[in-house]
Every structure is written in C-alpha cells, then in structure tokens.
Design a protein around this motif. Structure first.
Motif, mmCIF file in Angstrom:
data_model
loop_
_atom_site.group_PDB
_atom_site.id
_atom_site.type_symbol
_atom_site.label_atom_id
_atom_site.label_comp_id
_atom_site.label_asym_id
_atom_site.label_seq_id
_atom_site.Cartn_x
_atom_site.Cartn_y
_atom_site.Cartn_z
ATOM 1 N N THR A 87 -7.713 4.915 -6.394
ATOM 2 C CA THR A 87 -8.177 4.458 -5.079
ATOM 3 C C THR A 87 -7.064 3.741 -4.328
ATOM 4 O OG1 THR A 87 -10.420 4.185 -5.931
ATOM 5 C CG2 THR A 87 -9.871 3.004 -3.896
ATOM 6 N N THR A 88 -6.360 2.866 -5.023
ATOM 7 C CA THR A 88 -5.292 2.098 -4.387
ATOM 8 C C THR A 88 -4.098 2.972 -4.024
ATOM 9 O OG1 THR A 88 -5.974 0.020 -5.410
ATOM 10 C CG2 THR A 88 -3.657 0.200 -4.777
ATOM 11 N N ALA A 89 -3.803 3.965 -4.854
ATOM 12 C CA ALA A 89 -2.707 4.896 -4.530
ATOM 13 C C ALA A 89 -3.011 5.627 -3.225
ATOM 14 C CB ALA A 89 -2.504 5.890 -5.670
ATOM 15 N N LYS A 90 -4.252 6.081 -3.070
ATOM 16 C CA LYS A 90 -4.638 6.772 -1.834
ATOM 17 C C LYS A 90 -4.546 5.832 -0.646
ATOM 18 C CE LYS A 90 -8.522 8.434 -3.663
ATOM 19 N NZ LYS A 90 -9.800 9.169 -3.782
ATOM 20 N N HIS A 91 -4.975 4.585 -0.838
ATOM 21 C CA HIS A 91 -4.911 3.578 0.217
ATOM 22 C C HIS A 91 -3.460 3.357 0.670
ATOM 23 C CE1 HIS A 91 -5.784 -0.049 2.484
ATOM 24 N NE2 HIS A 91 -4.911 -0.714 1.752
ATOM 25 N N ILE A 92 -2.572 3.197 -0.294
ATOM 26 C CA ILE A 92 -1.165 2.940 0.036
ATOM 27 C C ILE A 92 -0.521 4.168 0.683
ATOM 28 C CG2 ILE A 92 1.124 2.478 -0.941
ATOM 29 C CD1 ILE A 92 -0.288 0.704 -3.027
ATOM 30 N N ALA A 93 -0.810 5.332 0.147
ATOM 31 C CA ALA A 93 -0.175 6.554 0.665
ATOM 32 C C ALA A 93 -0.667 6.892 2.072
ATOM 33 C CB ALA A 93 -0.439 7.715 -0.289
ATOM 34 N N TYR A 94 -1.975 6.800 2.272
ATOM 35 C CA TYR A 94 -2.543 7.345 3.504
ATOM 36 C C TYR A 94 -2.845 6.308 4.582
ATOM 37 C CZ TYR A 94 -3.104 11.257 0.306
ATOM 38 O OH TYR A 94 -2.891 12.237 -0.612
ATOM 39 N N GLU A 95 -3.096 5.064 4.174
ATOM 40 C CA GLU A 95 -3.403 4.052 5.184
ATOM 41 C C GLU A 95 -2.234 3.120 5.430
ATOM 42 O OE1 GLU A 95 -7.330 2.243 4.689
ATOM 43 O OE2 GLU A 95 -7.894 4.005 3.492
ATOM 44 N N LEU A 96 -1.411 2.915 4.416
ATOM 45 C CA LEU A 96 -0.237 2.060 4.597
ATOM 46 C C LEU A 96 1.029 2.896 4.720
ATOM 47 C CD1 LEU A 96 -1.046 -0.787 2.010
ATOM 48 C CD2 LEU A 96 -1.735 -0.599 4.401
ATOM 49 N N ASN A 97 0.854 4.197 4.902
ATOM 50 C CA ASN A 97 1.991 5.119 5.078
ATOM 51 C C ASN A 97 3.015 5.013 3.951
ATOM 52 O OD1 ASN A 97 1.014 6.134 7.612
ATOM 53 N ND2 ASN A 97 1.670 4.190 8.539
ATOM 54 N N GLY A 98 2.522 4.763 2.760
ATOM 55 C CA GLY A 98 3.397 4.737 1.595
ATOM 56 C C GLY A 98 4.172 3.448 1.424
ATOM 57 N N LYS A 99 3.952 2.504 2.338
ATOM 58 C CA LYS A 99 4.682 1.240 2.232
ATOM 59 C C LYS A 99 3.916 0.273 1.344
ATOM 60 C CE LYS A 99 6.664 -2.453 5.146
ATOM 61 N NZ LYS A 99 7.159 -3.061 3.930
ATOM 62 N N PHE A 100 4.515 -0.082 0.218
ATOM 63 C CA PHE A 100 3.825 -0.924 -0.750
ATOM 64 C C PHE A 100 3.735 -2.360 -0.236
ATOM 65 C CE2 PHE A 100 2.323 -2.171 -4.829
ATOM 66 C CZ PHE A 100 1.969 -0.994 -5.474
ATOM 67 N N PRO A 101 2.588 -3.019 -0.336
ATOM 68 C CA PRO A 101 2.478 -4.427 0.063
ATOM 69 C C PRO A 101 3.533 -5.261 -0.661
ATOM 70 C CG PRO A 101 0.318 -3.535 -0.422
ATOM 71 C CD PRO A 101 1.314 -2.477 -0.807
ATOM 72 N N ASN A 102 4.136 -6.212 0.044
ATOM 73 C CA ASN A 102 5.290 -6.917 -0.537
ATOM 74 C C ASN A 102 5.126 -8.428 -0.586
ATOM 75 O OD1 ASN A 102 5.471 -7.542 2.105
ATOM 76 N ND2 ASN A 102 7.561 -6.790 2.420
ATOM 77 N N SER A 103 3.862 -8.893 -0.590
ATOM 78 C CA SER A 103 3.645 -10.326 -0.776
ATOM 79 C C SER A 103 2.396 -10.539 -1.635
ATOM 80 C CB SER A 103 3.443 -11.023 0.576
ATOM 81 O OG SER A 103 2.203 -10.628 1.134
ATOM 82 N N TYR A 104 2.329 -11.707 -2.265
ATOM 83 C CA TYR A 104 1.184 -12.038 -3.118
ATOM 84 C C TYR A 104 -0.132 -11.846 -2.372
ATOM 85 C CZ TYR A 104 -2.183 -15.018 -5.559
ATOM 86 O OH TYR A 104 -3.303 -15.496 -6.182
ATOM 87 N N ASN A 105 -0.197 -12.372 -1.140
ATOM 88 C CA ASN A 105 -1.459 -12.312 -0.396
ATOM 89 C C ASN A 105 -1.875 -10.885 -0.055
ATOM 90 O OD1 ASN A 105 -2.416 -15.065 -0.103
ATOM 91 N ND2 ASN A 105 -0.535 -15.419 1.051
ATOM 92 N N GLU A 106 -0.913 -10.045 0.278
ATOM 93 C CA GLU A 106 -1.238 -8.662 0.603
ATOM 94 C C GLU A 106 -1.564 -7.873 -0.667
ATOM 95 O OE1 GLU A 106 -1.683 -7.344 3.688
ATOM 96 O OE2 GLU A 106 -1.522 -9.473 4.222
ATOM 97 N N LEU A 107 -0.840 -8.146 -1.735
ATOM 98 C CA LEU A 107 -1.081 -7.448 -3.004
ATOM 99 C C LEU A 107 -2.479 -7.739 -3.533
ATOM 100 C CD1 LEU A 107 2.417 -8.138 -4.553
ATOM 101 C CD2 LEU A 107 1.449 -5.856 -4.232
#
Length: 346
Positions: A87-107
DNA sequence: AACTCGGGGAT
DNA sequence: ATCCCAGAGTT
C-alpha cells in the motif's frame, strides 16, 4: 556522552556487515526496517535479498499484485507488514511521484511506519536526530540505568523514548541508533549477556547491583488459546483442489488456505465425517474421506495454538472455483499450509 | 490500556 | 514451557 561514544566505538569495531548497511537509499532502508520488525536479522536477511532482487525500486513494488508480494513474504509472519508495504509503495510511487518522505513527521504518516521505523529511516537516511526505541534499546537502557518501569506500559514507552532522545549523538544520530541496537543484539543479550567483557559494565547499574536477569521489566501477556482447525484437502480425479482466500480480519488476512472447518474440540474420524457430509462443498456429492495426520499438528502462534488436522477429500469432480494442483505454488499460504503442501505428494 | 498479529530461535 | 525478535494498528 561517554555512553554514546562508547557505543559508537564498540559499533565501529564489532558491527556485522549487512546489506542494508551498505546503502542510505530510503527505499532500501525502509524495506529492511519493515522486514526486521519483530524479526531477527538471521530470519529477515534472505527475505530482504529476495525483495531487493524482485523489486529493485519502489515503482517495481508498486506495480506488483498483492498476491505476489504476499507470496514473497510467505513464512515471515505478521502479514499486515507486507500488505502495508505494498500500500505504501503505491502511495509513494503514484501520489508522491516516487519521492520518498524525508522527515520523521512525514514518514510517520506512512501505513506500517510507526515511531520506531520513522526514527530509524529519518536518522539513517536523513541524519535527523530522532532516537529509535526497539527491544534492544529497552534492554540496554533499562539495564545500564537500572530502570524498572515496564517497557510495554505507556509510561515506559514515553520514559525510554525521552531518555534515548537525550542520549543520542546529535552529530551522528545514524551511527548511535544502529550502535545501540547492534549492542543490544550482540552484547547486551536477553539471556546470559557477557558482562565481563562489556565496555559499559563499570557504569551499568544492573550489572553492579546484580539485576541483569530482572531487567528489563515487562508486563506478562495473556496465554495462548487453543483452537481446532480442520482443513479439507480436496482432490478430484482431474487433479484439482480448492484454495480459499482468507478475507476476514484475524490471522493470515489475504493468504490462501484449504477450506477450513473450525471446531470446538479435536475431531475423530467418524464424528468429522458425519459433520462434513452436510458441508456446503460436499452435500449431494459422493466423496471419500481420509485423515492425513492422526495426531494433530500443533502450530504455535503468539496468541493461539492451532491443533490442526488435514482431511483428504477425494471426489469425482469439483466446482468452478477449483484450481489445478500444479498451480498451488503460486498462492501465498501460511507456513502451516505450506509445510503440508511440501510434504504431501499431490 | 489492552489486544491482535507469525514464525523461528534460544534457553 | 517461556521469552524474545531493528513494532504497528485496532479496539
């Protein structure tokens, strides 16, 4: 200060060489952290290698079907980790355009990522000063500082998190976090830690007051309940069988199993034959019933002990939702079922 | 705060 | 048997 320096120095000399320690790519670190939740390095390592090989990028994981992800996860347990991972892989790939969250709060917003995992990724990949608190950290801190607050109480989790956050090396949070965990795993072990050669023994309260075996303190969990599982292993003359997906909540969600008849007690042959004659898959159908294992297989989970019998059901033909027995390897199954399939000669 | 979710390994 | 494991989500 001396505490963190000692740990980091110990780590630099004693750490294991592990594949996720050769990268700071957040996708790989995330993958390793999910796999290693409640899982020993030795058990998780081959799964990490398999996932990296099969899904080299977050887009590859996002593109997969859940069934294939679960199949690769098969045997590792806690399957919600695999479902959330996908689920999270799809979220990152398709909604965050593949950009991995880079802070504790976003993660922390990611499904399957809690305080520990967000802290681990944020510190290892992005040098954020967020202390991890896993089972190793609880053990090391409770012993060194002589803290007897139960680690699995809400008071305890706050107390240890705060202490770890005070102790963390602000200049090098990644090394500190990994050092204290590795130290807990290799040196400050649960049973019979080798305190005599411990670089922290002079300041360790548990060691100096002879309370190593009493710390950390943990509130006892409830005893496992007994359940009786009877699996119907259908075999038709054209070599088909039936696997059903576990859709409901509870264990093994979205994995497959032979049709299950759960009973309140262990079933004898005659009683079970009488019972399944009216089963919705068997009424109006002639069948031959054979008990595969005379003694129930006891499959032990954290909260349940499953007393399991496999019943072979030979029939002439099966309904439309049956599958060829040679396709059985494609389905993710609990290891209890997987072991049976391996031993049984279809 | 208590409960649920796996399977393997150590003791 | 009992405990533990680079914990998280739900009730």
């Amino acid at each position: 200060m001396i505490f963190s320096k000692t740990l980091i120095y110990w780590y630099s000399n004693s750490k294991r060489i592990l594949p996720w320690r050769q990268t700071k790519d957040s996708y790989y670190i995330w993958l390793s952290e999910i796999i290693l939740q409640q899982t020993q390095v030795k058990q998780g390592l081959p799964y990490y290698e398999a996932f990296v090989a099969t899904y080299p990028t977050v887009f590859d994981l996002a593109k997969a079907n859940e069934r294939d992800v679960l199949k690769l996860w098969q045997g590792l347990g806690y399957y919600s980790r695999a479902r959330n991972l996908h689920t999270t892989a799809k979220h990152i790939a398709y909604e965050l355009n593949g950009k991995f969250p880079n802070s504790y709060n976003e993660l922390l917003k990611l499904k399957g990522v809690g305080d520990y995992t967000a802290s681990a990724i944020a510190s290892i990949c992005f040098n954020e000063v967020t202390a991890v608190v896993d089972g190793n950290v609880y053990r090391v801190l409770s012993r060194f500082f002589g803290i007897d607050t139960p680690i699995n109480s809400s008071k305890g989790s706050k107390e240890f998190k705060q202490l770890a956050q005070e102790l963390i090396d602000k200049k090098n949070p990644a090394e500190f976090n990994q050092a204290i965990m590795e130290f807990g795993a290799m040196q400050c072990k649960p049973k019979q830690p080798d305190c005599n050669i411990c670089p922290l023994n002079k300041g360790c309260i548990a060691f100096n007051t002879n309370r190593i075996a009493e710390l950390p303190v943990k509130i006892k969990s409830v005893k496992a309940k007994k359940k009786h599982f009877n699996f119907l292993v259908f075999i038709s003359k054209d070599e088909k069988t039936i696997l059903e997906k576990r859709e409901n909540k509870g264990i093994w969600q979205n994995l497959y199993q032979f049709p299950l008849v759960e009973t309140s007690r262990e079933q004898t042959y005659n009683a079970f034959k009488k019972r399944v004659t009216s089963h919705h898959l068997l009424k109006d159908t002639p069948f031959e019933l054979t008990l595969y294992n005379k003694d129930a297989i006891i499959h032990k989970l954290s909260h349940q002990h499953l007393y399991t019998k496999f019943w072979i059901v030979n029939t002439d033909a099966l309904s439309a939702n049956s599958i060829s027995v040679d396709k059985i390897q494609d389905f993710p199954v609990p290891i209890l079922i997987g072991n049976f399939i391996e031993n049984f000669n279809f």
